[in-house]
Design a protein around this motif. Structure first.
Motif, mmCIF file in Angstrom:
data_model
loop_
_atom_site.group_PDB
_atom_site.id
_atom_site.type_symbol
_atom_site.label_atom_id
_atom_site.label_comp_id
_atom_site.label_asym_id
_atom_site.label_seq_id
_atom_site.Cartn_x
_atom_site.Cartn_y
_atom_site.Cartn_z
ATOM 1 N N SER A 131 0.857 -1.191 0.000
ATOM 2 C CA SER A 131 0.000 0.000 0.000
ATOM 3 C C SER A 131 0.888 1.234 0.000
ATOM 4 O O SER A 131 1.921 1.275 0.686
ATOM 5 N N GLY A 132 0.505 2.254 -0.800
ATOM 6 C CA GLY A 132 1.271 3.486 -0.910
ATOM 7 C C GLY A 132 0.416 4.605 -1.440
ATOM 8 O O GLY A 132 -0.823 4.507 -1.459
ATOM 9 N N LEU A 133 1.083 5.643 -1.884
ATOM 10 C CA LEU A 133 0.390 6.816 -2.399
ATOM 11 C C LEU A 133 0.731 7.035 -3.869
ATOM 12 O O LEU A 133 1.919 6.954 -4.255
ATOM 13 N N TYR A 134 -0.350 7.277 -4.643
ATOM 14 C CA TYR A 134 -0.156 7.570 -6.066
ATOM 15 C C TYR A 134 -0.376 9.062 -6.292
ATOM 16 O O TYR A 134 -1.460 9.583 -6.001
ATOM 17 N N PHE A 135 0.668 9.730 -6.787
ATOM 18 C CA PHE A 135 0.585 11.151 -7.112
ATOM 19 C C PHE A 135 0.488 11.277 -8.632
ATOM 20 O O PHE A 135 1.401 10.867 -9.350
ATOM 21 N N ALA A 162 -8.850 4.402 -10.138
ATOM 22 C CA ALA A 162 -10.151 3.864 -9.736
ATOM 23 C C ALA A 162 -10.237 3.621 -8.242
ATOM 24 O O ALA A 162 -11.351 3.397 -7.707
ATOM 25 N N GLN A 163 -9.122 3.694 -7.515
ATOM 26 C CA GLN A 163 -9.127 3.440 -6.071
ATOM 27 C C GLN A 163 -9.326 4.711 -5.239
ATOM 28 O O GLN A 163 -9.319 4.662 -3.997
ATOM 29 N N GLY A 164 -9.478 5.884 -5.868
ATOM 30 C CA GLY A 164 -9.677 7.115 -5.113
ATOM 31 C C GLY A 164 -9.838 8.314 -6.026
ATOM 32 O O GLY A 164 -9.866 8.181 -7.259
ATOM 33 N N ASP A 165 -9.919 9.493 -5.391
ATOM 34 C CA ASP A 165 -10.068 10.739 -6.146
ATOM 35 C C ASP A 165 -8.958 11.707 -5.745
ATOM 36 O O ASP A 165 -8.349 11.592 -4.666
ATOM 37 N N GLY A 166 -8.743 12.685 -6.630
ATOM 38 C CA GLY A 166 -7.781 13.732 -6.337
ATOM 39 C C GLY A 166 -6.401 13.440 -6.911
ATOM 40 O O GLY A 166 -6.186 12.480 -7.650
ATOM 41 N N ASP A 167 -5.476 14.317 -6.494
ATOM 42 C CA ASP A 167 -4.100 14.171 -6.976
ATOM 43 C C ASP A 167 -3.267 13.247 -6.098
ATOM 44 O O ASP A 167 -2.156 12.881 -6.474
ATOM 45 N N ARG A 168 -3.793 12.894 -4.957
ATOM 46 C CA ARG A 168 -3.079 12.018 -4.013
ATOM 47 C C ARG A 168 -4.036 10.894 -3.622
ATOM 48 O O ARG A 168 -5.005 11.102 -2.906
ATOM 49 N N ILE A 169 -3.731 9.700 -4.098
ATOM 50 C CA ILE A 169 -4.642 8.568 -3.915
ATOM 51 C C ILE A 169 -3.908 7.450 -3.185
ATOM 52 O O ILE A 169 -2.807 7.040 -3.592
ATOM 53 N N ALA A 170 -4.497 6.979 -2.120
ATOM 54 C CA ALA A 170 -3.976 5.807 -1.415
ATOM 55 C C ALA A 170 -4.395 4.552 -2.186
ATOM 56 O O ALA A 170 -5.599 4.320 -2.418
#
Length: 369
Positions: A94-98, A146-154
């Motif tokens: 698990s991490g962060l997608y920018f 598809a796993q979140g919204d915005g510019d920073r998605i977990a």
């Protein structure tokens, strides 16, 4: 003829392989003995069998992994390469997608790849690189978004750990070019695209490629060995047939020589056409004691004819007289002359000998009396 027909396909294939697949400096391989090809084929075949066993194990383990379900995700900030890697190098992080982080591509060994960067779960540094084919980058990006919204998605990423040092080195070089600081423990992951079960089974099936490669190589080596064996056997059969024909000709020649000897009769009955002429038979003695015999010198036909002619009488034989002796020295006679001892001494030393002849000695002795 049969051996030539059998070896003809092998020769054609050898010629094609030599011309299209092998340069001139490695064509010596085709001159190796067949036993070498057989040994190499057995060794490569054994390797292929080992890879086949690995393939069967991978298929079994993929089914077991599917039945066990997806392992729990591990935060990238706490991920450990020893405890957080599962069967068939499966990982779940698990991490962060920018979305602002750039994407990159690399081509270390001729197979171009693209990657998307992930930061750790606390957003401190780039901790993972997700590697796929360049044409799969849009699909992976949609899967992350598809796993979140915005510019920073977990996000949670499930895939297979890549242990390729070439990939890691190429990605680190690209990060330096992009001026993006990366973690010293950068993780390279090949994410599953789509369904996990299908991806695991496909990965297990792809391991059969090494089995096919090694098995095909073993087959080629076995084929070359069989070709060399049949070629050598054909050459040996041809040599044996040639020797058999030669032996048959020699036996026929011996029979003809024996037949000719029988037709000629006994050795003392040589034909008139003999290069040594006619052999005269040796008279046989009635005495039974062992006596050495002597050979009769062969005579030419002319000598035989002359011996059979009527002998001449002694009166008819004219003996030529020797020519009268004629001296070649002045005054005639012989040039050789005997000299006395005094003449030899005088000629040599210039004085006469002091010795007196026996007659002078006798006369002087009588006069004194």
């Amino acid at each position: 003829m049969t051996s030539s027909i059998l070896t003809m396909p092998f020769r054609i294939v050898f010629g094609i392989l030599k011309f299209f697949l092998f340069p001139w400096y490695v064509r010596w391989i085709f001159r190796l003995p067949w036993i070498v090809f057989a040994g190499l084929a057995a060794w490569v075949g054994y390797l292929a069998y080992q890879e086949y066993e690995n393939y069967r194990f991978n298929v079994f383990e993929a089914g077991y992994q599917v039945s066990e379900g997806v392992p729990d995700p591990t935060p990238l900030s706490k991920w450990n390469s020893v405890s957080d890697v599962y069967s068939n190098d499966e990982v779940h992080v698990s991490g962060l997608y920018f979305s602002a982080l750039p994407q990159g591509q690399f081509d270390p060994v001729g197979l171009e790849r693209g990657f998307i960067l992930l930061a750790d779960d606390q957003g401190r540094e780039v901790k993972a690189a997700l590697v796929v084919r360049p044409n799969d980058l849009p699909f992976l990006q949609r899967q992350l978004e598809a796993q979140g919204d915005g510019d920073r998605i977990a996000v949670n990423v499930n895939g297979t750990l890549s242990r390729s040092s070439d990939w890691l080195s190429a990605i680190e070089t690209e990060l330096l070019v992009m001026n993006i600081p990366g973690s010293p423990d950068l993780v390279v992951i090949k994410p599953f695209l789509g369904n996990r079960a299908d991806a695991l089974h496909d990965a297990a099936e792809n391991s059969f490629g090494m089995v096919s490669l090694l098995g095909g190589l073993a087959g080629v080596l076995a084929f070359l060995g069989a070709g060399r064996f049949l070629s050598g056997r054909g050459a040996r059969l041809a040599a044996s047939a040639h020797q058999s024909r030669k032996s048959g000709r020699e036996v026929q020649a011996e029979k003809q020589a024996a037949q000719a000897a029988q037709n000629l009769g006994l050795p003392d009955q040589a034909p008139e056409a003999s290069p040594w002429g006619t052999f005269q038979p040796q008279p046989r003695d009635t005495d039974t004691s062992d006596k050495p015999t002597r050979m009769v010198k062969p005579q030419t036909p002319a000598q035989v004819k002359a011996s059979r002619a009527k002998p001449k009488r002694e009166a008819d034989v004219v003996i030529p007289t020797e020519p009268e002796y004629k001296s070649v020295f002045p005054g005639g006679g012989s040039a050789f002359r005997f000299k006395t001892a005094d003449q030899i001494i005088k000629q040599t030393f210039g004085v006469r000998s002091g010795l007196k002849s026996s007659e002078q000695t006798i006369k002087s002795s009588k006069g004194e009396e």
